[in-house]
Design an enzyme around this catalytic site. Structure first.
Site, mmCIF file in Angstrom:
data_model
loop_
_atom_site.group_PDB
_atom_site.id
_atom_site.type_symbol
_atom_site.label_atom_id
_atom_site.label_comp_id
_atom_site.label_asym_id
_atom_site.label_seq_id
_atom_site.Cartn_x
_atom_site.Cartn_y
_atom_site.Cartn_z
ATOM 1 N N LYS A 115 8.126 -60.510 36.811
ATOM 2 C CA LYS A 115 8.855 -59.521 36.202
ATOM 3 C C LYS A 115 9.534 -60.189 34.634
ATOM 4 C CE LYS A 115 10.351 -55.084 36.931
ATOM 5 N NZ LYS A 115 9.681 -54.034 37.672
HETATM 6 N N1 GLU Z 1 7.276 -51.650 36.530
HETATM 7 C C1 GLU Z 1 6.548 -51.137 37.496
HETATM 8 C C2 GLU Z 1 7.176 -51.382 38.882
HETATM 9 O O1 GLU Z 1 8.353 -51.986 38.922
HETATM 10 C C3 GLU Z 1 5.083 -51.290 37.396
HETATM 11 C C4 GLU Z 1 4.716 -52.769 37.333
HETATM 12 C C5 GLU Z 1 3.334 -53.008 37.099
HETATM 13 O O2 GLU Z 1 2.570 -51.946 36.833
HETATM 14 O O3 GLU Z 1 2.676 -54.065 36.989
HETATM 15 O O4 GLU Z 1 6.479 -51.632 39.884
#
Ligand code: GLU
Length: 425
Positions: A115
């Site tokens: 992240k």
């Molecule tokens: N931000 C989204 C999540 O928390 C998607 C992450 C992604 O598609 O890699 O799952």
């Protein structure tokens, strides 16, 4: 044995990282021999802090702090969004990256978890400043991201345009167009059909499956939604289409209620035009805290972490909680909901639709062959339903919460990969 002087091993209770660690502690009894590897889940593999300096429109120089955390790469490249928010901290990004590790394993995608984030209020930046922040951040984290190592995507306050700038910046630095470095891109730049709606769609599909098992009819079911961004608004629209009544919606501008059900297309239109739902004519604007008292069957937290506190867990009338957000329920509240017989579909399966279609996008980019929307939605629904069903069976078998069951399935996969790969050197 584990030893560490790192402060993050002893986080603040109810902080996102503290919440995550206690969720891991609860799964240990169900890991069997793999439990000897569990400490690997309790620390990020790698965390990068970057300075993001830009020249603002008025000529001053501003510095923002950015992060990219790769929590675990045992099952594949890192995967997870990038968040732009004034409250972003390293500890929060660590928790969000760890939840990605669990999420990708829960739906069996060949990824680890990562992240990113920048501590910035994007609403205070001009378009040009936003582009500069995005590009400089991408360039700084360029040393650890890549189509085969770590693939960012949208999260809170980031979107397809920001992904296009990220893809372009990375591509300029490596000297060739690398569409597979991020997902959630615009359609004509290697994006995928269905990606924007995917997270909300997954919330609906897992919610429908949970409701069916509870014997709850979606027709006439009363739904309260916190957060009206990409996740909350799409989930609300799908529940309304299935015959449910959306009786309360809260976003960063306020709370709107209507006992007969809010008109979803009109509310979506107002939010798009005015930047928020407050003052919506088709309902009453009430105090924010009143949201938690609303008579509802289904509660969908689809905003930020830590929203369902112990107090609110006692207050809610809902019988089913669908975690569209990451980390919305603190551990104490989780216990209270469980004791009160409220079923919680945890974030790590409930909102996994987004990363699932991100995976489809990445596969399509590599094969340069793009699928139709029906094919994407069918595959998404199938993956979500199968994952939900094996988690339900696990919970049933051990008489544990769906969250602990999801962790049991997911952490089993992660730690098995860890064990089979072995320790290097
Ligand atoms: N931000 C989204 C999540 O928390 C998607 C992450 C992604 O598609 O890699 O799952």
């Amino acid at each position: 044995m584990s030893s560490s002087s790192l402060s993050y091993v002893h986080p603040t209770p109810n902080s996102p990282w503290g919440t995550y660690l206690s969720q891991v502690d609860r799964v240990v009894p169900y890991l069997g021999d793999l439990a000897r590897w569990v400490d690997t889940l309790k620390r990020p593999k790698r965390a990068l802090i970057v300075d993001v300096p830009i020249e603002m429109d008025d000529g001053t120089i501003a510095h923002f702090e950015g992060y990219r955390v790769q929590h675990n790469l045992s099952r594949g490249p890192g995967k997870g969004g990038v968040r732009f928010h004034p409250d972003v901290t390293l500890e929060e990004v660590m928790a969000l990256s760890a939840w990605m590790t669990v999420k990708t394993a829960a739906v069996n995608l060949p990824y680890g978890g990562a992240k990113g984030g920048i501590r910035v209020d994007p609403k205070k930046l001009s378009m040009k400043e936003l582009e500069k922040v995005t590009r400089r951040y991408t360039s700084e984290i360029g040393i650890i991201i890549g189509p085969h190592s770590d693939i960012p995507a949208p999260d809170v306050n980031t979107n397809a345009q920001i992904m296009a700038w990220m893809m372009d910046t990375y591509s300029m630095n490596v000297g060739g167009t690398a569409t597979g470095v991020v997902t959630g891109k615009p359609l004509h730049l290697g994006g995928s059909l269905g990606r924007v709606e995917a997270t909300g769609r997954g919330v609906f599909v897992t919610g429908r499956e949970a409701a069916r098992r509870l014997g709850m009819d979606l027709k006439g079911a009363r739904v309260a939604v916190q957060g009206f961004g990409n996740v909350g608004s799409v989930a609300a629209e799908l529940f309304a289409e299935a015959g449910a009544k959306i009786v309360a919606v809260q976003d960063h501008t306020g709370t709107v209620v209507n006992d007969k059900g809010l008109d979803m297309p009109k509310l979506v239109e107002q939010a798009r035009k005015e930047g928020g739902i407050v003052g919506f004519k088709g309902g009453d604007t009430v105090a924010n805290e009143a949201f938690w008292d609303v008579a509802c069957d289904i509660l969908i937290p689809a905003a930020l972490e830590g929203q369902i506190t112990a107090e609110r867990a006692k207050q809610t009338k809902a019988k089913l909680v669908l975690e569209g957000a990451n980390g919305p329920t603190v551990p104490e509240a989780d216990d209270i909901l469980g004791d009160r017989g409220v079923l919680v579909v945890p974030d790590v399966i409930c909102n996994a639709g987004g990363v699932t279609v991100s995976y489809f996008e990445w596969v399509q980019d590599f094969s340069s062959f793009f699928w139709g929307e029906d094919e994407i939605n069918e595959r998404l629904d199938r993956i979500m339903m199968n994952a939900f069903s094996s988690i339900w069976d696990k919970a049933d078998q051990h008489k544990i919460s769906l969250r602990t069951a999801t962790y049991a399935v997911a952490c089993g996969r992660i730690l098995m990969a860890r064990q089979e790969r072995g320790l290097y050197p």
